[in-house]
Motif scaffolding. Structure first.
Motif, PDB file in Angstrom:
ATOM      1  N   LEU A  57       0.881  -1.184  -0.144  1.00  0.00           N
ATOM      2  CA  LEU A  57       0.056   0.152   0.139  1.00  0.00           C
ATOM      3  C   LEU A  57       0.970   1.261  -0.039  1.00  0.00           C
ATOM      4  CD1 LEU A  57      -2.914  -0.954   2.488  1.00  0.00           C
ATOM      5  CD2 LEU A  57      -2.709  -1.052  -0.108  1.00  0.00           C
ATOM      6  N   GLU A  59       1.598   4.699   1.510  1.00  0.00           N
ATOM      7  CA  GLU A  59       1.483   5.400   2.388  1.00  0.00           C
ATOM      8  C   GLU A  59       2.620   6.559   2.804  1.00  0.00           C
ATOM      9  OE1 GLU A  59       0.758   2.860   5.881  1.00  0.00           O
ATOM     10  OE2 GLU A  59       0.001   0.985   4.666  1.00  0.00           O
ATOM     11  N   GLY A  60       2.066   7.662   2.472  1.00  0.00           N
ATOM     12  CA  GLY A  60       3.110   8.972   2.591  1.00  0.00           C
ATOM     13  C   GLY A  60       4.122   8.616   1.530  1.00  0.00           C
ATOM     14  N   ARG A  66       1.910  -4.941   3.325  1.00  0.00           N
ATOM     15  CA  ARG A  66       0.903  -5.195   4.033  1.00  0.00           C
ATOM     16  C   ARG A  66       0.460  -6.809   4.000  1.00  0.00           C
ATOM     17  NH1 ARG A  66       1.479  -1.639   7.996  1.00  0.00           N
ATOM     18  NH2 ARG A  66       1.270   0.436   7.441  1.00  0.00           N
ATOM     19  N   ARG A  79       9.319  -1.229   4.289  1.00  0.00           N
ATOM     20  CA  ARG A  79       8.848   0.009   3.519  1.00  0.00           C
ATOM     21  C   ARG A  79      10.011   0.174   2.513  1.00  0.00           C
ATOM     22  NH1 ARG A  79       5.443   3.915   6.349  1.00  0.00           N
ATOM     23  NH2 ARG A  79       4.403   2.856   7.857  1.00  0.00           N
ATOM     24  N   VAL A 133      -4.182   3.036  -4.946  1.00  0.00           N
ATOM     25  CA  VAL A 133      -3.752   3.125  -3.470  1.00  0.00           C
ATOM     26  C   VAL A 133      -2.523   2.041  -3.239  1.00  0.00           C
ATOM     27  CG1 VAL A 133      -6.005   4.044  -2.833  1.00  0.00           C
ATOM     28  CG2 VAL A 133      -5.458   1.409  -2.706  1.00  0.00           C
ATOM     29  N   THR A 173     -10.796   6.890   1.874  1.00  0.00           N
ATOM     30  CA  THR A 173      -9.530   6.211   1.785  1.00  0.00           C
ATOM     31  C   THR A 173      -8.843   6.143   3.247  1.00  0.00           C
ATOM     32  OG1 THR A 173      -8.961   7.095  -0.558  1.00  0.00           O
ATOM     33  CG2 THR A 173      -7.277   6.322   0.827  1.00  0.00           C
ATOM     34  N   SER A 174      -9.194   6.922   4.286  1.00  0.00           N
ATOM     35  CA  SER A 174      -8.442   6.718   5.447  1.00  0.00           C
ATOM     36  C   SER A 174      -9.173   5.250   6.116  1.00  0.00           C
ATOM     37  CB  SER A 174      -8.619   7.918   6.446  1.00  0.00           C
ATOM     38  OG  SER A 174     -10.197   8.146   6.508  1.00  0.00           O
ATOM     39  N   TYR A 177      -7.244   2.166   4.853  1.00  0.00           N
ATOM     40  CA  TYR A 177      -6.046   1.973   5.717  1.00  0.00           C
ATOM     41  C   TYR A 177      -6.350   1.322   7.129  1.00  0.00           C
ATOM     42  CZ  TYR A 177      -3.613   4.271   1.735  1.00  0.00           C
ATOM     43  OH  TYR A 177      -3.245   4.486   0.603  1.00  0.00           O
ATOM     44  N   THR A 181      -5.037  -2.586   8.073  1.00  0.00           N
ATOM     45  CA  THR A 181      -3.950  -2.839   9.059  1.00  0.00           C
ATOM     46  C   THR A 181      -4.723  -3.282  10.439  1.00  0.00           C
ATOM     47  OG1 THR A 181      -4.265  -0.329   9.655  1.00  0.00           O
ATOM     48  CG2 THR A 181      -2.638  -1.109   8.200  1.00  0.00           C
TER      49      THR A 181
END
Length: 338
Positions: A57, A59-60, A66, A79, A133, A173-174, A177, A181
């Motif tokens: 995914l 992320e930032g 994941r 990461r 995403v 979208t939040s 995640y 997770t």
């Protein structure tokens, strides 16, 4: 090494039947998005020429592992920088990308590929609410490992994840995640988030010479609860155990459900083994109180294993393995006492 098109590639009937079966299996997982991603990674690896499969995914500024299976399963929580990875490029372009040799492909993070032991891969975008995403990726340690039909298989499997993403988080979208997770039954962080945070905690502790503890917890007697009272009672026992573990944890700790009846806790800043073991004894007492379910008094309990950095290892996998062995030793000792 160009963008790959899979629209005209035909799959054999056996593969198509397996993908249809996967749809049914995913439906049974409901809103457990983390479980869906782990399942799809495993099935995708099996249905292609892959040695490993990953759901990453975005992320930032990172691409985060994941879900992972096969020879990259131990990289869960890893990461990678979006700007220098093929997965990040896939997210930016929204197209399926194929690498036949990581040693000659300028688009990949060559050092990361070497660390992971891969030479070829395919990445396909995962889209949610018209936004890419993340990616579903298959990997192999051999050059030119993948064929056109693998691209088509990957594309269809990615659509299964996208559908699960939509049903799990239709508007935000939040929320996606959060679903990806966290464990659907208990609300605790899942295995993927636990590994992610443990990797970061180990790195921080080594840089700062700080303390770090890892606890592995296994529920005692879940099967008898299921057999005697039914799986609804078993699920209630898991939820109650999770609630008690979370209530006992400090704000800086991460308590996670990492398997069916297995939990784990990260203890940053712990002073040493004595403090971690005292923490675990209090946790055993907290969880060990009976609870009521539909008029039945049900006993709960956990066996706990402890690992301490750096005494028991300085790498994430070593700490997890030590805590796991410690937990099984504790469970054996408790059975002998009984």
């Amino acid at each position: 090494m160009k963008k790959s098109e899979a629209k005209d590639t035909q799959l054999d009937n056996a593969t198509l039947l397996e993908i249809i079966k996967a749809q049914s299996d995913i439906a049974k997982l409901g809103l457990d998005l983390g479980g869906v991603m782990a399942y799809v990674a495993e099935r995708t690896e099996q249905l292609t020429r892959a040695q490993g499969a990953v759901v990453e995914l975005a992320e930032g500024e990172d691409m985060v592992y994941r879900a992972a299976s096969g020879n990259v399963a131990n990289l869960l929580g890893l990461r990678l920088a979006r700007e220098t990875s093929l997965s990040g490029l896939c997210v930016r372009e929204g197209e399926i990308l194929r690498c036949d040799d990581s040693e000659t492909d300028p688009r990949v993070d060559r050092e990361a590929c070497r660390r992971a032991g891969l030479r070829s891969m395919i990445v396909t975008p995962l889209k949610h609410l018209e936004t890419t995403v993340g990616v579903l990726k298959v990997t192999n340690s051999e050059v030119d490992a993948f064929k056109d039909e693998d691209i088509r298989t990957l594309s269809l499997m990615s659509e299964l994840i996208a559908a699960a993403m939509f049903h799990a988080a239709r508007h935000e979208t939040s929320e996606l995640y959060l679903r990806a997770t966290h464990d659907a039954l208990t609300g605790l962080p899942n295995r993927a988030l636990f590994y992610d945070r443990l990797r970061q905690s180990v790195d921080l502790a080594l840089r700062s010479s700080g303390g770090l503890g890892v606890l592995n917890l296994d529920m005692d007697g879940l099967k008898p609860i299921n057999d005697r009272y039914g799986h609804r009672a078993g699920d209630a026992a898991i939820r109650e155990t999770a609630t008690r573990i979370a209530r006992h944890s400090r704000r800086v700790d991460t308590a996670a459900r990492v398997g069916g009846d297995e939990f784990a806790v990260i203890l940053p800043g712990i002073a040493g083994r004595g403090d971690a073991e005292a923490y675990s004894r209090r946790l055993v007492d907290t969880v060990g109180e009976p609870f009521e379910f539909e008029g039945h008094r049900i006993d709960l309990g956990v066996s706990v294993g402890v690992a301490i950095l750096p005494d028991d290892g300085t790498e994430m996998t070593a700490l997890i393995e030590y805590a796991d062995r410690s937990m099984y030793e504790t469970k054996r000792e408790r059975k002998q006492i009984r």
